[in-house]
Design an enzyme around this catalytic site. Structure first.
Site, PDB file in Angstrom:
ATOM      1  N   ARG A  73       0.844  -1.198   0.000  1.00  0.00           N
ATOM      2  CA  ARG A  73       0.000   0.000   0.000  1.00  0.00           C
ATOM      3  C   ARG A  73       0.883   1.254   0.000  1.00  0.00           C
ATOM      4  O   ARG A  73       1.807   1.363   0.805  1.00  0.00           O
ATOM      5  CB  ARG A  73      -0.902   0.007   1.230  1.00  0.00           C
ATOM      6  N   ARG A 130      -1.425   7.036   9.716  1.00  0.00           N
ATOM      7  CA  ARG A 130      -1.472   6.490   8.354  1.00  0.00           C
ATOM      8  C   ARG A 130      -1.791   7.585   7.340  1.00  0.00           C
ATOM      9  O   ARG A 130      -1.649   8.761   7.628  1.00  0.00           O
ATOM     10  CB  ARG A 130      -2.476   5.344   8.308  1.00  0.00           C
ATOM     11  N   LYS A 137      -3.225   1.787  15.034  1.00  0.00           N
ATOM     12  CA  LYS A 137      -3.208   2.737  13.923  1.00  0.00           C
ATOM     13  C   LYS A 137      -3.870   4.048  14.312  1.00  0.00           C
ATOM     14  O   LYS A 137      -4.683   4.114  15.232  1.00  0.00           O
ATOM     15  CB  LYS A 137      -3.913   2.129  12.709  1.00  0.00           C
ATOM     16  N   LYS A 183      -5.540   7.792  12.430  1.00  0.00           N
ATOM     17  CA  LYS A 183      -6.034   8.309  11.153  1.00  0.00           C
ATOM     18  C   LYS A 183      -6.447   9.766  11.272  1.00  0.00           C
ATOM     19  O   LYS A 183      -7.117  10.147  12.229  1.00  0.00           O
ATOM     20  CB  LYS A 183      -7.215   7.448  10.664  1.00  0.00           C
ATOM     21  N   CYS A 194     -15.101  -3.735   1.173  1.00  0.00           N
ATOM     22  CA  CYS A 194     -13.683  -4.020   1.414  1.00  0.00           C
ATOM     23  C   CYS A 194     -13.270  -5.206   0.546  1.00  0.00           C
ATOM     24  O   CYS A 194     -14.111  -5.918  -0.008  1.00  0.00           O
ATOM     25  CB  CYS A 194     -13.462  -4.319   2.884  1.00  0.00           C
ATOM     26  N   CYS A 203      -7.698 -11.133   2.384  1.00  0.00           N
ATOM     27  CA  CYS A 203      -7.619 -10.558   3.726  1.00  0.00           C
ATOM     28  C   CYS A 203      -7.689 -11.654   4.772  1.00  0.00           C
ATOM     29  O   CYS A 203      -8.645 -12.448   4.803  1.00  0.00           O
ATOM     30  CB  CYS A 203      -8.745  -9.547   3.947  1.00  0.00           C
ATOM     31  N   CYS A 216     -15.765  -8.488   7.677  1.00  0.00           N
ATOM     32  CA  CYS A 216     -15.541  -8.673   9.109  1.00  0.00           C
ATOM     33  C   CYS A 216     -15.957  -7.384   9.799  1.00  0.00           C
ATOM     34  O   CYS A 216     -16.265  -6.390   9.133  1.00  0.00           O
ATOM     35  CB  CYS A 216     -14.075  -9.016   9.398  1.00  0.00           C
ATOM     36  N   CYS A 263     -13.427  -1.556   7.474  1.00  0.00           N
ATOM     37  CA  CYS A 263     -12.579  -0.836   6.510  1.00  0.00           C
ATOM     38  C   CYS A 263     -13.390  -0.052   5.487  1.00  0.00           C
ATOM     39  O   CYS A 263     -12.937   0.986   5.008  1.00  0.00           O
ATOM     40  CB  CYS A 263     -11.632  -1.812   5.810  1.00  0.00           C
TER      41      CYS A 263
END
Length: 584
Positions: free
Chosen positions: A90, A159, A226, A228, A447, A453, A492, A496
């Site tokens: 990514r 990120r 993470k 954001k 996603c 994944c 899930c 995302c």
């Protein structure tokens, strides 16, 4: 906002309290990694298809995930072969802004090393899938040579910084992109490991003692999870500002950027059956001047660094600190570290979302063209040579590119005299340029989920188009075919594709089973809620059909589906469905 009600508490046991040997396994991997180096160099040199378990955690900071093709798992297991390991790489692309050359580099890499597709993420980045271990270095090195990077595209750091991608307004809007880039640079890890391994390869073999690394903001443990950040233009919530750890909503007067209203503590991730995890929308925090954005953002990150949960990664995002300790407590921590008080936040209002599709004027007199991309996946198929067509147009006209948070693409800086030529060329490749012809999928996204994944428990990208097509057919039959409905699906509960914001959200529970969430709004400012659990995907259209009928018959003027469900309430929705089922 449908988050659990928590009394203000003291912070949980965190970095400030941990003793030797305490904390999650990932915390110790970070501490022992020598500032993200680990044994990556040694394992890159080994003739294997994968990294060891500890290094799998470290490579995320360098911008990649180790994955496998789960479609092949059973067959390979029966044959006694190892898993079909591959890597997703990514790029970090602040505000989704690329030059023509940078776009073409990504395209070339996807053909040379990847699976011949490129995927636009919901955070305005590109993902290349299907990269083999032996090609990782060449791929990341080439990305850096194009003046992009994969550093901090993943991992427990800040990120990719999002920003409204459309150049439609004024100098003030252009500044949003500049601030996104400044934040990305300022908040990036300072470890030299990334450049040693992927850019300046000769340093790998140096016998000289390396200079000592310092992470002045992150420290040796980086963040608990993470982080954001997003930057929004007034009135345009195209980046889902309330899902960010820090959301910065521009304040503009007379086309001049005077500052931002910061919102704090958003996040989508949750875990099935874990009540301590939940999606949360960001809370108004403070008004900031333009000059305050960098120092305040950094200071907020240091509070999360020190107080985020280091023992339970499911509970480690900053939203839980804000929710459980209170925004007032958090602001006090920030002000104490800054040494001054912040201004109270202005009210933030969004009444809809602009997806920036179709032909639109730029502020400089040129045009841009927003193209809808199904699930953000750029590929060639029998009906549309999407990837080839974009490459041809971008290369021929040297167009700048912006990626959107809805996984679409904007082609910038088009001269009026080139419009018809570009339109015709795209049509030759089977690429639709009129967003009104896309139908219900214009406001849908999913996603990647299976097969790559590792967290996915159900399909998303591969099944949502057919599901939306069926729902669209049913809506047309009810006279509702022109209504805008936001539909989002994930394989899930990690969120995302931000399914907890849509009019309708589908969240995977297990193979073919989904929780159905209803009651979000098209402005993406309100969380939806679980209406039904573990519904088989083949039963979803039939379950939603009586709700669509109820909406058609009893909604208020121009009331959107999510707003209707939210106003009426789930109890009445279920009663109506029960009555219709009995009558039927």
């Amino acid at each position: 906002m449908s988050t659990p009600d928590h009394e203000q508490t003291t912070p949980p046991k965190t970095l400030l309290d941990l003793g030797p040997g305490e904390g999650s396994k990932v915390e110790h991997i970070k501490i022992e990694s020598n500032y993200l180096r680990g044994t990556l160099v040694e394992e890159l040199g080994q003739d294997t298809s994968r990294f060891s378990e500890d290094q799998v955690q470290l490579i995320k900071f360098h911008g990649m995930y180790q994955q496998e093709d789960r479609d092949l798992r059973q067959g390979r297991r029966a044959a006694g072969a190892e898993k079909a390991y591959q890597f997703m790489i990514r790029s970090r692309i602040p505000g989704g802004a690329l030059t023509a050359e940078q776009y073409l580099v990504q395209d070339n890499l996807s053909e040379r090393y990847g699976n011949h597709t490129m995927r636009i993420t919901t955070r305005q980045s590109f993902q290349l899938h299907g990269i083999l271990k032996g090609d990782i270095h060449s791929t990341i090195h080439a990305i850096n040579e194009s003046l992009l990077s994969t550093l901090a595209a993943c991992g427990d750091v800040n990120r990719n910084v999002m920003a409204c991608p459309a150049p439609v307004s004024s100098r003030a809007q252009a500044q949003l992109q500049e601030i996104a880039e400044q934040l990305a640079i300022h908040l990036a890890p300072k470890s030299k490991a990334y450049h040693e391994i992927w850019v300046d390869g000769e340093k790998i073999h140096s016998t000289e003692e390396p200079e000592e690394d310092v992470e002045p903001m992150y420290g040796v443990t980086y963040l608990p999870r993470k982080f954001k950040i997003g930057v929004a233009y007034p009135g345009d919530n195209c980046i889902d500002i309330f899902t960010q750890d820090i959301g910065l909503v521009a304040r503009v007067e007379n086309d001049t950027l005077i500052g931002f209203t910061a919102v704090l503590g958003g996040g989508m991730g949750a875990t099935h059956g874990k009540q301590e995890t939940f999606p949360r929308l960001a809370t108004p925090f403070a008004d900031l001047t333009v000059d305050q954005v960098l120092p305040v953002s950094e200071t907020i990150i240091t509070v999360q660094r020190d107080y985020g949960d280091r023992t339970n990664r499911r509970h480690a995002r900053m939203k839980y600190v804000v929710e459980e300790c209170g925004v007032d407590w958090f602001r006090q921590q920030v002000e104490e570290r800054l040494g001054y008080q912040l201004s109270d936040p202005s009210e933030v209002h969004f009444h809809g979302i602009e997806d920036h599709l179709g032909w639109q004027p730029q502020a400089d007199g040129n045009l841009f063209l927003g193209l809808p991309i199904e699930n953000g996946r750029l590929r060639d198929t029998e009906t549309s040579r999407l990837k080839s067509g974009l490459r041809a147009v971008i290369e021929q006209f040297q167009l700048s590119v912006r990626l959107t948070a809805q996984q679409n693409i904007l082609l910038l800086d088009i001269k009026e005299e080139d419009r018809s030529t570009i339109e015709h060329l795209l049509q030759e490749y089977g690429i639709e340029t009129d967003p009104t012809r896309v139908g219900a999928y214009r406001f849908a996204m999913a996603c990647p989920a299976l097969p790559t994944c590792g967290l996915a428990v159900a399909e998303a990208e591969r099944v949502l188009p057919a599901l939306v097509k069926q729902l669209e057919t049913n809506l047309h039959a009810l006279g509702l075919g022109n209504e805008e409905i936001g539909i989002r699906m994930t394989g899930c509960p990690n969120g995302c594709a931000r399914p907890y914001l849509g009019d309708i959200g589908f969240v995977g529970r297990s193979k073919d089973l989904y929780n159905i969430h209803l009651g979000g709004d098209l402005g993406y400012t309100r969380l939806n809620a679980v209406y039904a659990q573990s519904v088989n995907i083949k039963d979803i259209p039939a379950m939603l059909q009586p709700l669509f009928v109820f909406w058609r018959d009893e909604r208020q003027a121009n009331e959107a589906f999510g707003d209707f469900c939210h106003r009426v309430g789930f109890e009445q929705l279920r009663e109506k469905v029960a009555v219709q089922t009995t009558v039927g």
